[in-house]
Scaffold this active site. Structure first.
Site, mmCIF file in Angstrom:
data_model
loop_
_atom_site.group_PDB
_atom_site.id
_atom_site.type_symbol
_atom_site.label_atom_id
_atom_site.label_comp_id
_atom_site.label_asym_id
_atom_site.label_seq_id
_atom_site.Cartn_x
_atom_site.Cartn_y
_atom_site.Cartn_z
ATOM 1 N N ASP A 11 0.877 -1.176 0.000
ATOM 2 C CA ASP A 11 0.000 0.000 0.000
ATOM 3 C C ASP A 11 0.915 1.227 0.000
ATOM 4 O O ASP A 11 2.136 1.105 0.069
ATOM 5 C CB ASP A 11 -0.897 -0.019 1.252
ATOM 6 C CG ASP A 11 -1.791 1.204 1.338
ATOM 7 O OD1 ASP A 11 -2.432 1.533 0.326
ATOM 8 O OD2 ASP A 11 -1.836 1.858 2.394
ATOM 9 N N SER A 12 0.303 2.422 -0.008
ATOM 10 C CA SER A 12 1.105 3.651 0.031
ATOM 11 C C SER A 12 1.646 3.928 1.436
ATOM 12 O O SER A 12 2.495 4.794 1.605
ATOM 13 C CB SER A 12 0.241 4.834 -0.397
ATOM 14 O OG SER A 12 -0.826 5.008 0.524
ATOM 15 N N TYR A 43 -1.185 8.191 -2.690
ATOM 16 C CA TYR A 43 -1.308 7.681 -4.049
ATOM 17 C C TYR A 43 -2.474 8.363 -4.786
ATOM 18 O O TYR A 43 -2.496 8.412 -6.010
ATOM 19 C CB TYR A 43 -1.610 6.176 -4.018
ATOM 20 C CG TYR A 43 -0.413 5.260 -3.875
ATOM 21 C CD1 TYR A 43 0.891 5.694 -4.113
ATOM 22 C CD2 TYR A 43 -0.605 3.920 -3.512
ATOM 23 C CE1 TYR A 43 1.959 4.820 -3.994
ATOM 24 C CE2 TYR A 43 0.469 3.043 -3.407
ATOM 25 C CZ TYR A 43 1.745 3.491 -3.643
ATOM 26 O OH TYR A 43 2.798 2.625 -3.545
ATOM 27 N N GLY A 44 -3.444 8.815 -4.013
ATOM 28 C CA GLY A 44 -4.703 9.292 -4.589
ATOM 29 C C GLY A 44 -4.564 10.392 -5.621
ATOM 30 O O GLY A 44 -5.367 10.487 -6.547
ATOM 31 N N CYS A 74 -4.552 -2.020 -1.437
ATOM 32 C CA CYS A 74 -4.691 -0.612 -1.781
ATOM 33 C C CYS A 74 -5.815 -0.474 -2.808
ATOM 34 O O CYS A 74 -5.765 -1.117 -3.870
ATOM 35 C CB CYS A 74 -3.357 -0.135 -2.370
ATOM 36 S SG CYS A 74 -3.441 1.490 -3.130
ATOM 37 N N THR A 76 -6.543 2.092 -4.595
ATOM 38 C CA THR A 76 -6.104 2.834 -5.774
ATOM 39 C C THR A 76 -5.421 1.900 -6.780
ATOM 40 O O THR A 76 -5.772 1.880 -7.963
ATOM 41 C CB THR A 76 -5.150 3.974 -5.351
ATOM 42 O OG1 THR A 76 -5.805 4.757 -4.342
ATOM 43 C CG2 THR A 76 -4.779 4.852 -6.513
ATOM 44 N N GLU A 153 -2.045 9.031 8.042
ATOM 45 C CA GLU A 153 -0.609 8.741 8.039
ATOM 46 C C GLU A 153 0.110 9.465 9.184
ATOM 47 O O GLU A 153 1.103 8.981 9.702
ATOM 48 C CB GLU A 153 0.028 9.150 6.701
ATOM 49 C CG GLU A 153 -0.267 8.197 5.566
ATOM 50 C CD GLU A 153 0.437 6.845 5.686
ATOM 51 O OE1 GLU A 153 1.602 6.803 6.090
ATOM 52 O OE2 GLU A 153 -0.222 5.821 5.373
ATOM 53 N N CYS A 185 -10.969 2.852 0.234
ATOM 54 C CA CYS A 185 -9.528 3.056 0.387
ATOM 55 C C CYS A 185 -9.162 2.336 1.673
ATOM 56 O O CYS A 185 -9.854 2.475 2.690
ATOM 57 C CB CYS A 185 -9.219 4.553 0.495
ATOM 58 S SG CYS A 185 -7.570 4.917 1.153
ATOM 59 N N THR A 186 -8.079 1.565 1.626
ATOM 60 C CA THR A 186 -7.749 0.711 2.777
ATOM 61 C C THR A 186 -7.334 1.507 4.019
ATOM 62 O O THR A 186 -7.273 0.956 5.112
ATOM 63 C CB THR A 186 -6.643 -0.295 2.409
ATOM 64 O OG1 THR A 186 -5.535 0.434 1.858
ATOM 65 C CG2 THR A 186 -7.151 -1.312 1.399
ATOM 66 N N HIS A 187 -7.041 2.785 3.838
ATOM 67 C CA HIS A 187 -6.766 3.621 5.019
ATOM 68 C C HIS A 187 -8.031 3.875 5.858
ATOM 69 O O HIS A 187 -7.950 4.112 7.055
ATOM 70 C CB HIS A 187 -6.222 4.992 4.597
ATOM 71 C CG HIS A 187 -4.756 5.019 4.296
ATOM 72 N ND1 HIS A 187 -4.233 4.527 3.126
ATOM 73 C CD2 HIS A 187 -3.706 5.502 5.006
ATOM 74 C CE1 HIS A 187 -2.921 4.709 3.122
ATOM 75 N NE2 HIS A 187 -2.574 5.298 4.262
HETATM 76 N N1 DGL Z 1 -4.713 3.047 0.905
HETATM 77 C C1 DGL Z 1 -4.657 3.310 -0.495
HETATM 78 C C2 DGL Z 1 -5.979 3.062 -1.151
HETATM 79 O O1 DGL Z 1 -6.640 2.125 -0.710
HETATM 80 C C3 DGL Z 1 -3.884 4.541 -0.919
HETATM 81 C C4 DGL Z 1 -4.364 5.844 -0.396
HETATM 82 C C5 DGL Z 1 -3.455 7.000 -0.793
HETATM 83 O O2 DGL Z 1 -2.255 6.879 -0.609
HETATM 84 O O3 DGL Z 1 -3.968 8.006 -1.290
HETATM 85 O O4 DGL Z 1 -6.397 3.678 -2.081
#
Ligand code: DGL
Length: 268
Positions: A11-12, A43-44, A74, A76, A153, A185-187
């Site tokens: 992931d990011s 990453y977004g 992730c 994205t 983050e 988004c996994t975050h």
């Molecule tokens: N956690 C990632 C996702 O599921 C990346 C989020 C990011 O870095 O913007 O999209």
């Protein structure tokens, strides 16, 4: 490469750890190598070309470490790069998108689904496509949430700034009458609590990681790669940027399982 080889998970940053949490619940015996590309987070807001470069570098790192499978933890990458990379490596790869879409269609009763995700995921329209491929009559309302990832983050998981962003992003979806909200988004499962409080009991949150791990289990079984050796699992954590914030936020979710975080692929 065999059953006891590790699974590569990336992931990011800390987002993929929410997928790791589900992995630990359902496949606790698996060895894994986690890579958080926090030199490039978020990453977004990255282009498809940039995301492709990151993905290829990370997959080559995993290839050198002889992983048996890759979990694209992730939203994205699952939406933007995985469809093009699938089948180009000798190990199977799995993303979170299809499982997330499937879960949403299992949960929604009024067929109106909201999706919170990154800009890149929303722009790809991948969630709308996947959900409609399962149930064409569904209406899908996607919302890009630019402010969530940098806050998560840096360890900000509650408080006024979070509540304000939650209100701003979720209100338009509630106005559209959704009964299901996918954390695309996994975050975002880091924000389950404030999100739950805001949407109330009439809207169900969907964390795609649970169904994703079921899918991963199936994939490992099909490829005769499920680790049933019963040995103490090895878990390694790597980042491309600063290890400290990853270590601190990671521990909030996974406790002292996150022990050592090493920096690699700095010029990713
Ligand atoms: N956690 C990632 C996702 O599921 C990346 C989020 C990011 O870095 O913007 O999209």
């Amino acid at each position: 490469m065999g059953k006891e080889s590790p699974i590569g998970i990336f992931d990011s940053g800390v987002g993929g750890l929410t997928v790791v949490k589900s992995l630990l619940e359902r496949l606790p015996g698996e060895n894994f190598i986690y890579f958080g590309d926090n030199a490039n987070v978020p990453y977004g807001n990255k282009t498809q070309e940039q995301l492709m470069t990151y993905a290829v570098n990370i997959l080559n790192f995993f290839k050198a470490r002889e992983v048996k499978a890759v979990m694209v933890a992730c939203g994205t990458h699952s939406s933007v790069t995985l469809p093009q990379l699938q089948g180009h490596y000798h190990f199977p790869m799995l993303g979170v998108l299809k499982a997330g879409a499937r879960s949403a269609t299992q949960v929604s009763k009024n067929h109106r689904v909201g999706v919170l995700a990154t800009e890149a995921t929303v722009n790809s329209r991948a969630y709308t496509r996947e959900i409609k491929a399962i149930k064409a009559e569904y209406q899908v309302f996607e919302m890009a949430c630019q402010r969530f990832v940098p806050l998560i983050e840096s360890g900000v998981l509650s408080g006024e700034e979070i509540n304000h962003a939650v209100r701003e992003y979720v209100t338009p979806l509630l106005d559209n009458g959704i009964d299901t909200l996918v954390l695309g988004c996994t975050h975002y499962p880091f924000l389950s609590q404030p999100l739950k409080e805001f949407v109330g009991r009439d809207v169900e949150l969907v964390d795609p990681s649970l169904e994703t791990i079921e899918e991963l289990k199936e994939l490992l079984i099909q490829n005769d790669l499920l680790n049933n050796a019963g040995r103490e699992p090895r878990r390694e954590f790597y980042v491309s940027g600063h290890p400290e914030p990853f270590f601190n936020v990671g521990r909030l979710l996974l406790g002292d399982m996150v022990r050592k975080v090493k920096r690699v692929l700095e010029k990713n």
